[in-house]
Design a protein around this motif. Sequence first.
Motif, PDB file in Angstrom:
ATOM      1  N   LYS A   1     -38.551-137.526  50.355  1.00 49.18           N
ATOM      2  CA  LYS A   1     -37.730-137.035  49.392  1.00 49.18           C
ATOM      3  C   LYS A   1     -38.022-135.459  49.132  1.00 49.18           C
ATOM      4  O   LYS A   1     -37.240-134.606  48.745  1.00 49.18           O
ATOM      5  CB  LYS A   1     -38.116-137.591  48.059  1.00 49.18           C
ATOM      6  CG  LYS A   1     -37.331-139.014  47.688  1.00 49.18           C
ATOM      7  CD  LYS A   1     -37.773-139.359  46.440  1.00 49.18           C
ATOM      8  CE  LYS A   1     -37.205-140.924  45.950  1.00 49.18           C
ATOM      9  NZ  LYS A   1     -37.681-141.667  44.957  1.00 49.18           N
TER      10      LYS A   1
ATOM     11  N   VAL B   1     -36.127-133.634  51.789  1.00 53.02           N
ATOM     12  CA  VAL B   1     -34.501-133.688  51.301  1.00 53.02           C
ATOM     13  C   VAL B   1     -34.468-132.827  50.117  1.00 53.02           C
ATOM     14  O   VAL B   1     -33.292-131.793  50.205  1.00 53.02           O
ATOM     15  CB  VAL B   1     -34.014-135.145  50.806  1.00 53.02           C
ATOM     16  CG1 VAL B   1     -32.784-135.162  50.168  1.00 53.02           C
ATOM     17  CG2 VAL B   1     -34.308-136.010  51.988  1.00 53.02           C
ATOM     18  N   GLU B   2     -35.169-132.709  49.402  1.00 52.02           N
ATOM     19  CA  GLU B   2     -35.031-131.638  48.080  1.00 52.02           C
ATOM     20  C   GLU B   2     -35.121-130.037  48.732  1.00 52.02           C
ATOM     21  O   GLU B   2     -34.185-129.365  48.250  1.00 52.02           O
ATOM     22  CB  GLU B   2     -36.336-131.665  47.136  1.00 52.02           C
ATOM     23  CG  GLU B   2     -36.060-132.967  46.226  1.00 52.02           C
ATOM     24  CD  GLU B   2     -34.518-132.829  45.283  1.00 52.02           C
ATOM     25  OE1 GLU B   2     -34.130-131.903  44.939  1.00 52.02           O
ATOM     26  OE2 GLU B   2     -34.128-133.925  45.270  1.00 52.02           O
TER      27      GLU B   2
ATOM     28  N   LYS C   1     -31.777-129.615  50.432  1.00 53.03           N
ATOM     29  CA  LYS C   1     -30.592-129.449  49.488  1.00 53.03           C
ATOM     30  C   LYS C   1     -30.596-128.169  48.977  1.00 53.03           C
ATOM     31  O   LYS C   1     -29.507-127.356  48.631  1.00 53.03           O
ATOM     32  CB  LYS C   1     -30.612-130.423  48.332  1.00 53.03           C
ATOM     33  CG  LYS C   1     -30.082-131.823  48.688  1.00 53.03           C
ATOM     34  CD  LYS C   1     -30.127-132.674  47.303  1.00 53.03           C
ATOM     35  CE  LYS C   1     -29.766-134.013  47.330  1.00 53.03           C
ATOM     36  NZ  LYS C   1     -30.091-134.908  46.345  1.00 53.03           N
TER      37      LYS C   1
END
Length: 541
Positions: free
Chosen positions: A196, A199-200, A203
Amino acid sequence: MPPKAMSSIRSNVIFMVLVISTVSLILAFVINGVFEVKQQKSTLASQAKSFADIIGFSASTNLLFGDPVSENARLTTLEIDKNIENIHIYRINEENGKVEFFASYNKVNTPPIPTKINKLKELSDVTYSDNYLELIRGINFEGNEIGYIYVRFSLAQLKEQLYSTLYLKLLVLLISLGIALVLALRLQNSLTKPIKELVEVFKYVSKEKDYSVRAPKQSLIELNALSTSFNTMLDRIQAYLEKQAEAEKQIRKLNQSLEDKVGQRTDALKDANVELMSTLETLHQYQNQLVETEKMASLGDMVAGIAHEVNTPIGLGVTASTLLMDRIKDIREVLDNKKLTAGHLDRFLTEGHENLNIIYRNLNRAAELISSFKQVAVDQSSENDRVFLLSEFLKDVLLSLRPKLKHHEHIINVECDEKLTIESKPGPLNQIFINLIMNSVIHGFEFIEKGTITISMEATGNRLKILYRDNGKGVNEQLRKKIFDPFVTTKRGEGGSGLGMHLVYNLVTQALGGNITVASEEGKGIEFDISIPVNVKKVVV
Ligand SMILES: Nc1ncnc2c1ncn2[C@@H]1O[C@H](COP(=O)(O)OP(=O)(O)OP(=O)(O)O)[C@@H](O)[C@H]1O
Ligand SMILES: [Mg+2]
């Protein structure tokens, strides 16, 4: 291929861990259970055998003495063991060797069961049924078989024991699954949390286009490799972007300097242009002067030409008149001396006539020459325009030439729209055609009896195109190049002055404001392409 259904790492991890632990625990329990049951059964079997042997041995005394009552009473003492359900003692009759029922024991509240005499062999080994275990053992005394003992044990206690362990195992299974679930949750957490995080970062980079951020270090080796690779990629992108920005800066700088240079050059060009304009003006002045000088030069050429051409007939005339003057002087002397005879007079008259003839012919030639010079020199543009039917006009031209053409068999084809009416100067056009036709007859068809001249005329827009060609001997390259120059002739001294084509050129270009070109190949005729501006009248006269 249908798209793969999406699923999360979390659910996958939990599912996998639970499935694996459930299956392995169940397998372990089942295997353990099977072994346990087997072991319990074999323990029970050996216990039952030794038990039967002990009771059988104790029963041997009563059997020998044939005392079933004592034996029954003795067997009652086995009440303590709740597992014993039924016991039968059988005696082998000494006399007939038959097996007979001797004594028995039945647990309280347990009904008696039929004798097992007929199952002596069948039950010689431990036999299990649903709720009990059966066994028949022989009773020996001093090496002789004197009877049999049948024992029936209840399996209820064993089952109870097995069930209680089963419950315990189930409890252990559930607790293990619970622990597995907790572990799975922790595992998925330790897996998905760093993912996660990564992914952050991804992004953020893709949204903000900020390539200076870096993914944090990960405790899991694989994820750390992913994060390191991503960071390396970011490093490269950042370096590339910086390089690009630098290049753009350079380009902008270059552009600016280029613009400055262009500006400088433009200014320089402007200055040069101004200079050029003034030079051009000066050149124009020089050009006008040159034209004037050229005009003077051609006039000089012309005068020289005229002088040269006219010199011959005038010279011949002068000689002839000198000769005539000498003859007159001679005859005058003869007459003064009164010696004049008919012979003198006759000779004088003959010679005088010859000389006068020479003078007359040469003066005529000189006059002709001067007249053609005049034609060349005269300003043909002064004539006014007229509207006329072109085909009719050409017929008149040919008619006027008939006396000169009648001794030949040449053919003249005219290709022209009968109704073509134009507004132009007929005078110059007339002279052009006469010169061209006479040249074809005199030069082109010099040794040809039956030559062909084709004159095609066509009006396109506001221009009249005249294509004149003959199939005569043509001219060579050298002559073709200077055919329009004055005094160019191949018939000098034979009546040619070399002014005809020069006149045609002047008439086309100056009097009519058009242009003329010549094409020829020796032996293959000549072709003149004339184009002049005219007003084409559609009205048929
Ligand atoms: N149709 C033609 N075929 C072959 N040669 C030609 C033709 N027209 C002109 N020439 C050549 O070009 C020369 C120049 O012609 P141009 O009409 O100017 O002079 P010329 O006919 O010789 O003399 P002038 O016309 O003054 O009497 C001629 O001498 C001749 O050799
Ligand atoms: Mg001529």
